[in-house]
Motif scaffolding. Structure first.
Motif, PDB file in Angstrom:
ATOM      1  N   ALA A 128       0.810  -1.225   0.000  1.00 17.09           N
ATOM      2  CA  ALA A 128       0.000   0.000   0.000  1.00 17.09           C
ATOM      3  C   ALA A 128       0.841   1.272   0.000  1.00 17.09           C
ATOM      4  CB  ALA A 128      -0.976  -0.005   1.184  1.00 17.09           C
ATOM      5  N   PRO A 129       1.893   1.386   0.833  1.00 14.07           N
ATOM      6  CA  PRO A 129       2.699   2.629   0.787  1.00 14.07           C
ATOM      7  C   PRO A 129       3.336   2.869  -0.571  1.00 14.07           C
ATOM      8  CG  PRO A 129       3.132   1.408   2.812  1.00 14.07           C
ATOM      9  CD  PRO A 129       2.329   0.492   1.934  1.00 14.07           C
ATOM     10  N   ALA A 130       3.814   1.812  -1.226  1.00 13.28           N
ATOM     11  CA  ALA A 130       4.443   1.979  -2.542  1.00 13.28           C
ATOM     12  C   ALA A 130       3.416   2.391  -3.588  1.00 13.28           C
ATOM     13  CB  ALA A 130       5.136   0.681  -2.962  1.00 13.28           C
ATOM     14  N   LEU A 131       2.215   1.837  -3.507  1.00 10.01           N
ATOM     15  CA  LEU A 131       1.161   2.212  -4.451  1.00 10.01           C
ATOM     16  C   LEU A 131       0.755   3.669  -4.251  1.00 10.01           C
ATOM     17  CD1 LEU A 131      -1.040  -1.015  -4.347  1.00 10.01           C
ATOM     18  CD2 LEU A 131       0.234  -0.150  -6.322  1.00 10.01           C
ATOM     19  N   ALA A 132       0.671   4.086  -2.998  1.00 15.93           N
ATOM     20  CA  ALA A 132       0.342   5.488  -2.728  1.00 15.93           C
ATOM     21  C   ALA A 132       1.433   6.409  -3.268  1.00 15.93           C
ATOM     22  CB  ALA A 132       0.149   5.694  -1.224  1.00 15.93           C
ATOM     23  N   ALA A 133       2.697   6.028  -3.083  1.00 20.24           N
ATOM     24  CA  ALA A 133       3.808   6.842  -3.592  1.00 20.24           C
ATOM     25  C   ALA A 133       3.808   6.894  -5.112  1.00 20.24           C
ATOM     26  CB  ALA A 133       5.134   6.269  -3.089  1.00 20.24           C
ATOM     27  N   ALA A 134       3.295   5.833  -5.763  1.00 20.99           N
ATOM     28  CA  ALA A 134       3.212   5.798  -7.224  1.00 20.99           C
ATOM     29  C   ALA A 134       2.060   6.641  -7.760  1.00 20.99           C
ATOM     30  CB  ALA A 134       3.061   4.355  -7.701  1.00 20.99           C
ATOM     31  N   GLY A 135       1.205   7.124  -6.849  1.00 24.59           N
ATOM     32  CA  GLY A 135       0.123   8.008  -7.262  1.00 24.59           C
ATOM     33  C   GLY A 135      -1.248   7.387  -7.285  1.00 24.59           C
ATOM     34  N   LEU A 136      -1.379   6.119  -6.870  1.00 25.90           N
ATOM     35  CA  LEU A 136      -2.702   5.499  -6.851  1.00 25.90           C
ATOM     36  C   LEU A 136      -3.646   6.340  -6.007  1.00 25.90           C
ATOM     37  CD1 LEU A 136      -4.214   2.862  -7.783  1.00 25.90           C
ATOM     38  CD2 LEU A 136      -3.780   1.986  -5.486  1.00 25.90           C
ATOM     39  N   ASP A 137      -4.870   6.536  -6.491  1.00 22.17           N
ATOM     40  CA  ASP A 137      -5.817   7.393  -5.786  1.00 22.17           C
ATOM     41  C   ASP A 137      -6.608   6.645  -4.716  1.00 22.17           C
ATOM     42  OD1 ASP A 137      -5.410   9.932  -7.204  1.00 22.17           O
ATOM     43  OD2 ASP A 137      -6.129   8.826  -8.943  1.00 22.17           O
ATOM     44  N   ARG A 138      -7.087   5.448  -5.024  1.00 23.49           N
ATOM     45  CA  ARG A 138      -7.908   4.731  -4.055  1.00 23.49           C
ATOM     46  C   ARG A 138      -7.989   3.261  -4.447  1.00 23.49           C
ATOM     47  NH1 ARG A 138     -12.754   3.533  -6.204  1.00 23.49           N
ATOM     48  NH2 ARG A 138     -13.432   4.717  -8.043  1.00 23.49           N
ATOM     49  N   ILE A 139      -8.612   2.471  -3.536  1.00 23.72           N
ATOM     50  CA  ILE A 139      -8.814   1.053  -3.818  1.00 23.72           C
ATOM     51  C   ILE A 139     -10.274   0.666  -3.626  1.00 23.72           C
ATOM     52  CG2 ILE A 139      -6.469   0.448  -3.066  1.00 23.72           C
ATOM     53  CD1 ILE A 139      -8.081  -1.033  -0.689  1.00 23.72           C
ATOM     54  N   ASN A 140     -10.657  -0.407  -4.309  1.00 17.38           N
ATOM     55  CA  ASN A 140     -11.898  -1.141  -4.050  1.00 17.38           C
ATOM     56  C   ASN A 140     -11.491  -2.527  -3.603  1.00 17.38           C
ATOM     57  OD1 ASN A 140     -12.852   1.089  -5.604  1.00 17.38           O
ATOM     58  ND2 ASN A 140     -14.675  -0.072  -6.137  1.00 17.38           N
ATOM     59  N   ALA A 168      -6.872  -1.862   6.281  1.00 14.47           N
ATOM     60  CA  ALA A 168      -6.361  -0.869   7.235  1.00 14.47           C
ATOM     61  C   ALA A 168      -5.123  -0.161   6.685  1.00 14.47           C
ATOM     62  CB  ALA A 168      -6.041  -1.551   8.564  1.00 14.47           C
ATOM     63  N   ALA A 169      -4.244  -0.919   6.011  1.00 18.87           N
ATOM     64  CA  ALA A 169      -3.032  -0.328   5.443  1.00 18.87           C
ATOM     65  C   ALA A 169      -3.363   0.656   4.330  1.00 18.87           C
ATOM     66  CB  ALA A 169      -2.112  -1.424   4.921  1.00 18.87           C
ATOM     67  N   ALA A 170      -4.382   0.329   3.523  1.00 21.10           N
ATOM     68  CA  ALA A 170      -4.782   1.242   2.449  1.00 21.10           C
ATOM     69  C   ALA A 170      -5.285   2.557   3.020  1.00 21.10           C
ATOM     70  CB  ALA A 170      -5.860   0.585   1.588  1.00 21.10           C
ATOM     71  N   GLN A 171      -6.094   2.471   4.049  1.00 21.66           N
ATOM     72  CA  GLN A 171      -6.601   3.686   4.669  1.00 21.66           C
ATOM     73  C   GLN A 171      -5.462   4.499   5.276  1.00 21.66           C
ATOM     74  OE1 GLN A 171      -9.310   3.410   8.186  1.00 21.66           O
ATOM     75  NE2 GLN A 171     -10.744   4.477   6.837  1.00 21.66           N
ATOM     76  N   GLU A 172      -4.534   3.816   5.936  1.00 17.68           N
ATOM     77  CA  GLU A 172      -3.387   4.502   6.552  1.00 17.68           C
ATOM     78  C   GLU A 172      -2.525   5.180   5.505  1.00 17.68           C
ATOM     79  OE1 GLU A 172      -0.239   4.744   9.672  1.00 17.68           O
ATOM     80  OE2 GLU A 172      -1.904   3.451  10.011  1.00 17.68           O
ATOM     81  N   ALA A 173      -2.431   4.572   4.304  1.00 18.58           N
ATOM     82  CA  ALA A 173      -1.599   5.127   3.235  1.00 18.58           C
ATOM     83  C   ALA A 173      -2.302   6.244   2.466  1.00 18.58           C
ATOM     84  CB  ALA A 173      -1.190   4.014   2.267  1.00 18.58           C
ATOM     85  N   GLY A 174      -3.562   6.518   2.813  1.00 18.05           N
ATOM     86  CA  GLY A 174      -4.295   7.593   2.142  1.00 18.05           C
ATOM     87  C   GLY A 174      -4.976   7.176   0.862  1.00 18.05           C
ATOM     88  N   LEU A 175      -5.139   5.859   0.639  1.00 19.55           N
ATOM     89  CA  LEU A 175      -5.818   5.376  -0.570  1.00 19.55           C
ATOM     90  C   LEU A 175      -7.324   5.371  -0.321  1.00 19.55           C
ATOM     91  CD1 LEU A 175      -3.363   2.456  -1.432  1.00 19.55           C
ATOM     92  CD2 LEU A 175      -3.443   4.753  -2.431  1.00 19.55           C
ATOM     93  N   THR A 176      -7.864   6.558  -0.190  1.00 23.13           N
ATOM     94  CA  THR A 176      -9.246   6.706   0.249  1.00 23.13           C
ATOM     95  C   THR A 176     -10.102   7.444  -0.776  1.00 23.13           C
ATOM     96  OG1 THR A 176      -8.585   8.727   1.417  1.00 23.13           O
ATOM     97  CG2 THR A 176      -8.606   6.678   2.681  1.00 23.13           C
ATOM     98  N   PRO A 177     -11.428   7.277  -0.750  1.00 28.77           N
ATOM     99  CA  PRO A 177     -12.124   6.426   0.193  1.00 28.77           C
ATOM    100  C   PRO A 177     -11.888   4.943  -0.098  1.00 28.77           C
ATOM    101  CG  PRO A 177     -13.661   7.246  -1.435  1.00 28.77           C
ATOM    102  CD  PRO A 177     -12.361   7.948  -1.691  1.00 28.77           C
ATOM    103  N   VAL A 178     -11.699   4.153   0.963  1.00 26.03           N
ATOM    104  CA  VAL A 178     -11.599   2.709   0.798  1.00 26.03           C
ATOM    105  C   VAL A 178     -13.008   2.182   0.559  1.00 26.03           C
ATOM    106  CG1 VAL A 178     -11.055   0.525   1.936  1.00 26.03           C
ATOM    107  CG2 VAL A 178      -9.541   2.497   2.227  1.00 26.03           C
ATOM    108  N   LYS A 179     -13.206   1.562  -0.592  1.00 21.19           N
ATOM    109  CA  LYS A 179     -14.526   1.028  -0.936  1.00 21.19           C
ATOM    110  C   LYS A 179     -14.504  -0.492  -0.810  1.00 21.19           C
ATOM    111  CE  LYS A 179     -15.940   4.816  -3.971  1.00 21.19           C
ATOM    112  NZ  LYS A 179     -16.547   5.185  -5.282  1.00 21.19           N
TER     113      LYS A 179
END
Length: 350
Positions: A128-140, A168-179
Motif C-alpha cells: 500500500a505505501p508503494a502504491l500510494a507513492a506511485a500516485g494510486l488514488d484509491r482502492i476497491n 487498514a493499510a490502504a486507509q493509513e496510506a491515504g488510498l481513500t475512500p476505501v470502498k
C-alpha cells in the motif's frame, strides 16, 4: 405506462473532425471514459461465485500483455481517446510483479486520469505505501463476510486477517475512500449484510453490495440463489434507517442510500434487476490485450496482435474506436436467448 425515450442518433465524430480523431463513442451515443484494465487472470482466492476450488487454466505467459504494452495502450486511451478514469483489476492485480511501475506510469500521463485498483487486499498491507507513492488514488476491495468461518467457506482460503490488514493499510496510506464490494448468496452469506455494513461504518469504509452476476467459470449462476437489491435493502432496513441519496448518480453503477441520516452511505449495484446499461461509460482491456465493451460481451476485439505486428498508436486508437461502435444497448440478461460469456469474471476484470 409511458414508452421509453428513443435512443439518440449515433454520433461518432463531429462533421468537421478529421479521420482518426474523436473518443470512444458507440452507436447509441454513449461515450466510454472509464477504462478497466485486467492485469492478470490469476487469483489467490477461490470465491465460489467466481471459480472452482481447483482454479482454472491460466492464460499462457506469452499471451499476457507485458508491462510496457499495458502502459502503451493505457496511454493511447488517455491521450487520444478521452479516457479519464483507469481502474486496474484482475484476477488479483496484486499478483502482477510490475503493478507499482504500471501505476506510476499511468499517473504520470497527461491529462492525468483518476487511477484506482480493485483487489482482494491479500498482500496489500505490504505494498500500500508503494502504491500510494506511485500516485494510486484509491482502492476497491472485495469482501463478502467478516466472519472467519464463512470467509473460508466462500473463498476456500483462511486469509480474512490478511484482507482486513490490507484494508487498514490502504486507509493509513491515504488510498481513500476505501470502498468495499460485497456479493451475497442465499443460504451462505446473506446473513452478513448488516454485519458488513456495521464493520464498514465503524472504520469509515464505503460499502457497496453487488448483485451476483452470471460470470462464474462453472456457469452455475441462477436467479434463485442471487440476493437481489430488494432483498439487500430489506435486510439493511431492519437495522438502519435508509434514505435515498439525492446526489446526482451520473454514470456511477451504485444506487446510494444515506445510513441513519448520513453522512455515511451504502450502495447497491443492481446489475441484474435494475440494469444501468443506458449510462454505461466503460471500456475494458483484458490481460491478453482484447477490448471488451461489456462484462457480458461474447465478442472481443484484438489489440495485442496488431500491436505486436507493428501497428502505430493511431492505428490502435482507430481499432479501439471501431470496436466501440459494436457495443450493444444492453447486457440482455433478461432475454431468453442470453448466453454467458465464455470468459469468467477472473479473466475479464471487474
Amino acid at each position: 405506462m409511458t414508452s421509453p425515450s428513443p435512443l439518440p442518433d449515433p454520433v461518432v465524430r463531429r462533421p468537421d473532425a478529421a479521420p482518426g480523431s474523436g473518443g470512444l463513442v458507440d452507436r447509441h451515443g454513449r461515450v466510454a471514459t472509464d477504462l478497466r484494465v485486467s492485469l492478470t487472470d490469476r487469483c489467490n482466492l477461490r470465491c465460489t461465485y467466481c471459480m472452482p476450488p481447483e482454479g482454472l487454466d491460466w492464460l499462457p505467459k506469452m499471451e499476457v500483455l507485458t508491462d510496457d504494452e499495458i502502459v502503451r495502450l493505457v496511454r493511447i486511451g488517455v491521450e487520444q481517446l478521452g479516457i479519464r478514469e483507469v481502474r486496474f483489476t484482475g484476477g488479483e492485480p496484486l499478483l502482477r510483479p510490475g503493478l507499482v511501475g504500471i501505476v506510476a506510469a499511468t499517473t504520470a500521463l497527461r491529462p492525468r486520469p483518476e487511477v484506482s485498483l480493485t483487489t482482494n487486499a491479500i498482500g496489500l498491507s505490504r505494498v500500500a505505501p508503494a502504491l500510494a507513492a506511485a500516485g494510486l488514488d484509491r482502492i476497491n476491495c472485495s469482501l463478502d463476510t467478516v466472519d472467519p468461518a464463512r470467509f473460508k467457506q466462500l473463498t476456500h482460503r483462511d486469509r480474512l486477517d490478511d484482507v482486513l490488514a490490507g484494508l487498514a493499510a490502504a486507509q493509513e496510506a491515504g488510498l481513500t475512500p476505501v470502498k468495499v464490494n460485497a456479493v451475497l448468496l442465499h443460504g451462505m452469506n446473506d446473513v452478513d449484510a448488516v454485519p458488513l455494513l456495521d464493520f464498514c461504518l465503524e472504520r469509515g469504509y464505503e460499502l457497496r453490495f453487488i448483485e451476483q452476476m452470471p460470470l462464474d467459470a462453472h456457469h452455475a449462476w441462477t436467479r434463485g440463489r442471487m440476493v437481489t437489491a430488494e432483498d439487500i435493502l430489506e435486510r439493511l432496513s431492519a437495522a438502519h434507517t435508509l434514505t435515498p441519496d439525492t446526489e446526482e448518480r451520473g454514470s456511477a453503477p451504485a444506487e446510494r442510500w444515506l445510513v441513519d441520516g448520513g453522512p455515511a452511505t451504502v450502495g447497491v449495484i443492481a446489475s441484474v434487476t435494475r440494469s444501468f446499461c443506458g449510462t454505461c461509460d466503460r471500456t475494458r482491456l483484458t490481460a491478453d490485450g482484447q477490448i471488451r465493451n461489456c462484462l457480458f460481451a461474447r465478442e472481443e476485439s484484438d489489440l495485442r496482435t496488431p500491436m505486436r505486428d507493428g501497428a502505430s498508436d493511431a492505428e490502435l486508437a482507430d481499432r479501439w474506436r471501431i470496436a466501440t461502435l459494436a457495443k450493444l444497448p444492453g447486457h440482455g440478461i433478461d432475454d431468453p436467448s442470453f448466453l454467458q460469456p465464455s470468459r469468467p469474471m477472473s479473466a475479464i476484470g471487474g
